[in-house]
Design a protein around this motif. Structure first.
Motif, mmCIF file in Angstrom:
data_model
loop_
_atom_site.group_PDB
_atom_site.id
_atom_site.type_symbol
_atom_site.label_atom_id
_atom_site.label_comp_id
_atom_site.label_asym_id
_atom_site.label_seq_id
_atom_site.Cartn_x
_atom_site.Cartn_y
_atom_site.Cartn_z
ATOM 1 N N THR A 113 0.817 -1.221 0.000
ATOM 2 C CA THR A 113 0.000 0.000 0.000
ATOM 3 C C THR A 113 0.849 1.269 0.000
ATOM 4 O OG1 THR A 113 -0.071 -0.085 2.416
ATOM 5 C CG2 THR A 113 -1.907 -1.101 1.215
ATOM 6 N N CYS A 114 2.087 1.122 0.339
ATOM 7 C CA CYS A 114 3.015 2.249 0.453
ATOM 8 C C CYS A 114 4.250 1.918 -0.348
ATOM 9 C CB CYS A 114 3.517 2.347 1.889
ATOM 10 S SG CYS A 114 2.683 3.500 2.909
ATOM 11 N N LEU A 115 5.000 2.927 -0.678
ATOM 12 C CA LEU A 115 6.338 2.693 -1.215
ATOM 13 C C LEU A 115 7.301 3.705 -0.616
ATOM 14 C CD1 LEU A 115 6.051 1.772 -4.990
ATOM 15 C CD2 LEU A 115 6.577 0.280 -3.054
ATOM 16 N N GLU A 116 8.521 3.240 -0.418
ATOM 17 C CA GLU A 116 9.568 4.132 0.052
ATOM 18 C C GLU A 116 10.460 4.484 -1.132
ATOM 19 O OE1 GLU A 116 11.812 2.936 3.628
ATOM 20 O OE2 GLU A 116 13.600 3.654 2.587
ATOM 21 N N VAL A 117 10.652 5.774 -1.336
ATOM 22 C CA VAL A 117 11.550 6.237 -2.389
ATOM 23 C C VAL A 117 12.798 6.799 -1.710
ATOM 24 C CG1 VAL A 117 11.858 7.899 -4.274
ATOM 25 C CG2 VAL A 117 9.654 6.751 -3.959
ATOM 26 N N SER A 118 13.935 6.202 -2.018
ATOM 27 C CA SER A 118 15.160 6.560 -1.303
ATOM 28 C C SER A 118 16.343 6.564 -2.249
ATOM 29 C CB SER A 118 15.413 5.548 -0.189
ATOM 30 O OG SER A 118 15.608 4.251 -0.748
ATOM 31 N N ASP A 119 17.424 7.144 -1.800
ATOM 32 C CA ASP A 119 18.694 7.007 -2.506
ATOM 33 C C ASP A 119 19.809 6.765 -1.483
ATOM 34 O OD1 ASP A 119 18.788 9.499 -1.361
ATOM 35 O OD2 ASP A 119 19.353 10.578 -3.186
ATOM 36 N N GLY A 120 19.500 5.875 -0.551
ATOM 37 C CA GLY A 120 20.446 5.585 0.531
ATOM 38 C C GLY A 120 21.754 4.995 0.037
#
Lengths: 267, 267, 267
Positions: A113-120
């Motif tokens: 239901t969610c998404l995490e958008v990252s550039d870790g």
């Protein structure tokens, strides 16, 4: 699924007042799940569902689990109205492989239901990040972005963190997570021993208007305690181990020594 | 029992290539189990069986559990074709009590498939060790020996470790475990803070021909990461906590920041 | 519920002799439970019930759990004849809110069998403590008091600890717990790194006549090991994590390297 916690409520009141109940817009708790099976997931939900807002399937672990099991687990978590999403690193991988379209379609189909958008870990320019947020929103995902680098050699100045938080929110993210990793040590807001860097924290608190938009990854009890004392029981906290959810909630309401002591101090 | 992990495989490929699937001869993962009950064992197997090659019932814990439960657990683990064995300390106790015959017979009868032969705590001369390996092989056990002392005061020079690894393999052991204990600190290859001693590691890598014969006890993520980067995704790793199996597998295939970063570096 | 552990008993004897079986008056183990669900509780009891004497529902966690679930869990634990009680901080909260009567009545009604009387966070004068112990005994509870402060800034001199232990026992407490918290670091008997303060330990051992009246909160293995070597396998130990019960029992009977080494030393 309902979860009545009336037991002790005629006996005592919570020493730290003001803790919000579900549905709530702040005071969110995000669990870091590194691979709970169905028995453990049921245990977690039956004991602590009212205190969990998000479950993150850490790193790329959701890529490694049997698909039927993953579907069952997502369905179970969703039956408690808790959001669930795969770790951001996984979408980073899809991005560098030019497969974000396939990733979004599959994540939707399987029930996240969610998404995490990252550039870790990877480098991602601002346009890519913005278009990724937009594309994921098209699919109906609630978007949580993450700001911060996983490697201690790549740390970002606090002022840049603040800028990126604002840009992400302007761009459609519901919340922004500040990177703390699983250890909470030598990363972002935290020194090598896990202690909170007060100047950095103060700077962020001073420059971000709506602090409820931030989720602080704070895996260590000392960090949770400090953020609760500083920001109140409804601070958003993430990367909490499944075994620590009730302990954290005890901290939030003053039913644990560390915050009880604070609640009793003359103000 | 089958375990299809097709879910995401049309979406992305693993950043660190080459990870071997079962049945495999290298890239083995050994779980350190300190007393999982049947619910937790089922969870572990359902989520992570493809990534587990051995389950070790740590120390003497298998002596403390109800016999019927132990049989059920062994049967359950075996139904996934995973090897299972009791901790080496337990056989050391039998050895000093002159009861190795009884020990081997009982271990066989109850269903263990492997045995660890070690002298982590007791002193055992070479003839005893060799005859113990031979006796256990007679019973059909797969033999894993362990090299290294549990007490920091008794540590062995690297050159001796190498000699003993070679002697054990010559004598019929399938694999040799290098002692790292449950903590991974101040023991064998690891400094007091858990950091890898590079000189010692390089010496072992230089002098052991078939590195797939070694299982590195590496309970800490930093150690797993370093060994994967140094030796590849198919390095054998042991003393992994049950909660860390999917996290470790994510490391092996580059779906976690630390090894993803490595996978993306220009070579 | 019975739990036969006959499996290995014809094979070896325990290297550290003298461990008492249930029902026992010393050698008690208290588990610190931070919110196990029913699956995990069943696992714990099936694998380790003979080695558990008390289960403490840490801090105020029992106030946060669904009432029906709490009743089921208490009933399950009681079916194994194991005592169960809520964390002391919770009663401290009731005390400062003037609700001890309601607290005792509810704790009794819901099925707890023990109560912990503490002042780890609040200030409580001696008369209040004594009358609380008396009131709880009226309800039929077995009383465990706790001596020690949770905050490192409030630590009590050893001589005062000894006095309070004696006073509590004189006043009707069955046992007295010495505070070690969940971490075992920088608290009571333990230095900042968790090491045991030998002078303080010796002083307590010298001045408390019946050492079986004391339960040492000792969450770290190094602490458990040191107390077992110093006081024997039947020392009472508390704040043990559920995952560590069989590992601790292995320590108690010498089936783990650290105490096996001790058992083998020439005396």
């Amino acid at each position: 699924m309902t979860h009545k916690v009336k037991a002790w409520q005629n006996v005592t009141t919570f020493p730290l007042p003001g803790r919000q109940e579900k549905p709530r817009k702040e005071g969110l708790t995000m669990v870091m799940d590194k691979g709970l099976g169905l028995n453990a997931t049921r245990d977690l939900l039956e004991t602590a569902a009212p205190y969990i807002d998000f479950i993150k399937l850490g790193f790329g672990t959701s890529a490694l689990v049997n698909e039927d099991l993953l579907r069952d687990k997502i369905r179970l978590v969703r039956s408690y109205n808790i959001d669930i999403y795969p770790g951001g690193t996984f979408l980073e991988v899809a991005s560098i492989q030019g497969r974000t379209g396939e990733y979004l379609a599959y994540a939707k189909e399987i029930g996240f239901t969610c998404l995490e958008v990252s550039d870790g870990t990877i480098r991602m320019d601002w346009e890519t990040r913005a278009s990724l947020i937009a594309a994921a929103r098209e699919y109906g995902f609630d978007i949580i972005t993450e700001v911060g680098k996983k490697d201690p050699r790549d740390q970002i100045p606090t002022r840049e963190i603040i800028e990126q938080v604002k840009a992400d929110l302007a761009c459609g993210a519901s919340r922004v997570i500040l990177e703390g990793r699983e250890t909470g040590k030598g990363i972002g807001l935290f020194g090598p021993d896990g202690s909170v860097k007060h100047d950095e924290l103060s700077e962020i608190l001073a420059y971000i208007e709506d602090i409820s938009a931030i989720i602080w990854e704070a895996p260590l009890k000392s960090q949770q305690q400090e953020l609760i004392i500083r920001c109140g029981p409804n601070v958003n906290l993430g990367n909490i181990a499944p075994t620590e959810i009730l302990a954290l909630e005890s901290l939030r309401v003053g039913l644990r020594g560390d915050t009880l002591r604070f609640a009793l101090q003359p103000k």
